[in-house]
Design a protein around this motif. Structure first.
Motif, mmCIF file in Angstrom:
data_model
loop_
_atom_site.group_PDB
_atom_site.id
_atom_site.type_symbol
_atom_site.label_atom_id
_atom_site.label_comp_id
_atom_site.label_asym_id
_atom_site.label_seq_id
_atom_site.Cartn_x
_atom_site.Cartn_y
_atom_site.Cartn_z
ATOM 1 N N GLN A 60 -14.970 3.004 -11.042
ATOM 2 C CA GLN A 60 -16.040 2.910 -12.034
ATOM 3 C C GLN A 60 -16.022 1.535 -12.720
ATOM 4 O O GLN A 60 -17.075 0.938 -12.954
ATOM 5 C CB GLN A 60 -15.853 4.019 -13.071
ATOM 6 C CG GLN A 60 -17.116 4.361 -13.788
ATOM 7 C CD GLN A 60 -17.006 5.646 -14.571
ATOM 8 O OE1 GLN A 60 -15.982 5.934 -15.173
ATOM 9 N NE2 GLN A 60 -18.068 6.417 -14.578
ATOM 10 N N ARG A 61 -14.810 1.019 -12.967
ATOM 11 C CA ARG A 61 -14.728 -0.291 -13.614
ATOM 12 C C ARG A 61 -15.198 -1.404 -12.682
ATOM 13 O O ARG A 61 -15.806 -2.374 -13.119
ATOM 14 C CB ARG A 61 -13.291 -0.548 -14.085
ATOM 15 C CG ARG A 61 -13.024 0.162 -15.409
ATOM 16 C CD ARG A 61 -11.669 -0.169 -15.940
ATOM 17 N NE ARG A 61 -10.622 0.608 -15.281
ATOM 18 C CZ ARG A 61 -9.332 0.288 -15.279
ATOM 19 N NH1 ARG A 61 -8.929 -0.806 -15.884
ATOM 20 N NH2 ARG A 61 -8.452 1.066 -14.697
ATOM 21 N N VAL A 62 -14.930 -1.250 -11.384
ATOM 22 C CA VAL A 62 -15.409 -2.257 -10.422
ATOM 23 C C VAL A 62 -16.947 -2.214 -10.372
ATOM 24 O O VAL A 62 -17.619 -3.254 -10.372
ATOM 25 C CB VAL A 62 -14.810 -2.017 -9.019
ATOM 26 C CG1 VAL A 62 -15.381 -3.020 -8.014
ATOM 27 C CG2 VAL A 62 -13.294 -2.123 -9.059
ATOM 28 N N TYR A 122 -9.250 -2.258 -1.292
ATOM 29 C CA TYR A 122 -10.515 -1.657 -0.852
ATOM 30 C C TYR A 122 -10.807 -0.431 -1.736
ATOM 31 O O TYR A 122 -9.868 0.174 -2.279
ATOM 32 C CB TYR A 122 -10.431 -1.266 0.628
ATOM 33 C CG TYR A 122 -10.531 -2.476 1.523
ATOM 34 C CD1 TYR A 122 -11.776 -2.934 1.962
ATOM 35 C CD2 TYR A 122 -9.390 -3.195 1.876
ATOM 36 C CE1 TYR A 122 -11.874 -4.074 2.746
ATOM 37 C CE2 TYR A 122 -9.480 -4.332 2.661
ATOM 38 C CZ TYR A 122 -10.727 -4.774 3.099
ATOM 39 O OH TYR A 122 -10.837 -5.902 3.853
ATOM 40 N N PRO A 123 -12.092 -0.061 -1.855
ATOM 41 C CA PRO A 123 -12.447 1.023 -2.783
ATOM 42 C C PRO A 123 -11.659 2.319 -2.566
ATOM 43 O O PRO A 123 -11.283 2.980 -3.535
ATOM 44 C CB PRO A 123 -13.946 1.221 -2.521
ATOM 45 C CG PRO A 123 -14.422 -0.141 -2.134
ATOM 46 C CD PRO A 123 -13.285 -0.749 -1.338
ATOM 47 N N ASN A 131 -16.956 -6.864 -3.403
ATOM 48 C CA ASN A 131 -17.973 -5.993 -3.989
ATOM 49 C C ASN A 131 -18.640 -6.661 -5.182
ATOM 50 O O ASN A 131 -19.858 -6.596 -5.337
ATOM 51 C CB ASN A 131 -17.343 -4.668 -4.433
ATOM 52 C CG ASN A 131 -17.553 -3.559 -3.436
ATOM 53 O OD1 ASN A 131 -18.633 -2.971 -3.361
ATOM 54 N ND2 ASN A 131 -16.536 -3.298 -2.617
ATOM 55 N N VAL A 132 -17.819 -7.294 -6.044
ATOM 56 C CA VAL A 132 -18.382 -7.905 -7.253
ATOM 57 C C VAL A 132 -19.116 -9.202 -6.900
ATOM 58 O O VAL A 132 -20.150 -9.522 -7.503
ATOM 59 C CB VAL A 132 -17.276 -8.133 -8.314
ATOM 60 C CG1 VAL A 132 -17.864 -8.748 -9.580
ATOM 61 C CG2 VAL A 132 -16.601 -6.809 -8.652
ATOM 62 N N LEU A 146 -12.400 -6.383 -17.258
ATOM 63 C CA LEU A 146 -12.380 -4.924 -17.199
ATOM 64 C C LEU A 146 -11.039 -4.403 -16.664
ATOM 65 O O LEU A 146 -10.929 -3.252 -16.219
ATOM 66 C CB LEU A 146 -13.553 -4.413 -16.341
ATOM 67 C CG LEU A 146 -14.910 -4.690 -17.005
ATOM 68 C CD1 LEU A 146 -16.060 -4.505 -16.049
ATOM 69 C CD2 LEU A 146 -15.106 -3.783 -18.218
ATOM 70 N N GLY A 147 -10.017 -5.267 -16.734
ATOM 71 C CA GLY A 147 -8.660 -4.841 -16.389
ATOM 72 C C GLY A 147 -8.456 -4.553 -14.913
ATOM 73 O O GLY A 147 -7.570 -3.777 -14.544
ATOM 74 N N MET A 148 -9.258 -5.171 -14.043
ATOM 75 C CA MET A 148 -9.146 -4.886 -12.604
ATOM 76 C C MET A 148 -8.795 -6.123 -11.776
ATOM 77 O O MET A 148 -8.876 -6.105 -10.553
ATOM 78 C CB MET A 148 -10.474 -4.284 -12.095
ATOM 79 C CG MET A 148 -10.741 -2.883 -12.581
ATOM 80 S SD MET A 148 -9.483 -1.715 -12.075
ATOM 81 C CE MET A 148 -9.709 -1.725 -10.299
ATOM 82 N N GLY A 149 -8.371 -7.212 -12.466
ATOM 83 C CA GLY A 149 -8.076 -8.460 -11.760
ATOM 84 C C GLY A 149 -7.011 -8.288 -10.685
ATOM 85 O O GLY A 149 -7.106 -8.848 -9.594
#
Ligand code: ATP
Length: 372
Positions: free
Chosen positions: A162-164, A152-153, A119-120, A143-146
């Motif tokens: 939201q952070r992704v 998957y979403p 996605n990113v 953003l703490g999502m590594g």
């Protein structure tokens, strides 16, 4: 239908806000049937600047942002991004890939069939593939999502999604970011951290940002300038400290928190209030005045003996709010009318019920408006 794009005078090349701004919106109106959601709004966002659109629910913030993003039609006025009109001479929008804009909207869903990382990476299609992956991971980690990169979403919470979405908007390093309530799904503690990280990311990228929020504290935290909206119009657009300390009208003054309200009449350039005489701030002699005083401008001093009469200025109750204490006070004006005022005092300050007190007011936080 764009009624004015051709009739508005074009700003001159040099020194015009339209040419230098990352985003320039001029005389925007937007109607939904008979409802005017945005009413003659002009604003600019400069390079490296965070501007917050602040206001109560339904005041037109998201509509204005959607018009800026060319997601809603341009009915009236003009939108320029990076000095370029977002409408081609034939009247069509400049295509999204040419706009250099990062978008994050409340309903901006992630692609369900792509992982978080994909996605990113999606918006980074101009980079070589190894760099795409490294850049996407870098923003996810910021953003703490590594650790969620391979998920998957549908496997994420609302706040994680939201952070992704925020990482996806930020990663391409756009010149302009348009963000609609980007922190609304985060719990209070996480929100503070993500806001802080996002602010530094935006500032280091030098992007211009227009961010929608209904939360005055969030706007004060994020914004270089705040545009406070009501009923589709901007009431005041200025630095946060000027909205707070020099509000243009009572709505602006009260939007940033609790205020004490008193009324009086201007006599010899002053208004008599239960807190004493205050400067009429330019109101005409004999005019009815609304006087607003922030609770933190009212300092309470305890007088040694307890209240002897009901008319003394005395404490009704006091409560610790955390970093400050709220004291409810009973005062009377010259005509012996009773008022219930609030004072916030720093730290733990909890005078007893019926304790007699004196009040001292900081005149710089007293706002006087015509009483309508
Ligand atoms: P919130 O903070 O609740 O998101 P907002 O300030 O962003 O509110 P908007 O979403 O811009 O407000 O809505 C402004 C007004 O336009 C509201 O009265 C809303 O009901 C109306 N509105 C918004 N979108 C539509 C639409 N698609 N059709 C009809 N009315 C709409």
């Amino acid at each position: 239908m764009n009624q004015t794009a051709t009739t508005l005078p074009h700003a001159s090349r040099a020194d015009s806000p339209a040419e230098s701004a990352m985003l320039y919106m001029e005389d925007i109106c937007h109607d939904f049937g008979t409802l005017r959601a945005v009413d003659h709004v002009t604003l600019d966002v400069q390079r490296g600047e965070v501007v917050c659109l602040l206001g109560p629910s339904g005041c037109g913030k998201s509509t204005l942002l959607r018009v800026a993003a060319c997601l809603d039609e341009l009915q009236h006025g003009r939108v320029m991004i990076g000095g370029e009109d977002m409408r081609t001479p034939s009247g069509r929008n400049v295509p999204p890939e040419r706009r250099n804009v990062g978008l994050m909207f409340q309903d901006a869903a992630l692609f369900p069939h792509l992982t978080v990382l994909e996605n990113v990476m999606f918006g980074l299609d101009r980079m070589p593939s190894r760099q795409r992956k490294a850049t996407a991971l870098e923003f996810l980690e910021k953003l703490g999502m590594g650790e969620q990169a391979a998920r998957y979403p549908h496997m994420l919470s609302g706040g994680q999604q939201q952070r992704v979405a925020l990482a996806r908007a930020l990663a391409p390093g756009p010149g302009l970011m348009l963000l609609d309530e980007p922190f609304s799904a985060l719990d209070a503690r996480l929100r503070d951290r993500i806001r802080d990280d996002t602010l530094h990311l935006l500032k280091s990228a030098g992007a211009g940002t227009l961010l929608v929020t209904h939360d005055p504290e969030e706007a004060m935290f994020m914004a270089d300038r705040i545009a406070l909206m009501k009923d589709g119009r901007i009431l005041q657009m200025d630095k946060p400290q000027n909205l707070y300390c020099r509000p243009a009208d009572p709505f602006v003054a009260t939007f940033f928190g609790d205020v004490n309200r008193m009324e009086g009449t201007v006599e010899r350039g002053q208004v008599d209030t239960p807190l004493g005489k205050v400067d009429a701030q330019g109101l005409a002699e004999g005019e009815k005045a609304l006087v607003l005083v922030r609770p933190e401008a009212v300092r309470v001093v305890v007088v040694s003996e307890p209240s002897s009469t009901h008319r003394d200025t005395h404490v009704i109750m006091s409560r610790l709010l955390g970093r400050s204490s709220l004291v409810h006070i009973c005062v009377h004006d010259q005509k012996n009318r009773e008022y219930h005022l609030h004072s916030t005092m720093p730290g733990v300050f909890l005078p007893r019920e019926n304790q007699r007190v004196e009040l001292h007011v900081d005149p710089s936080q007293v706002f006087v408006f015509p009483a309508h």
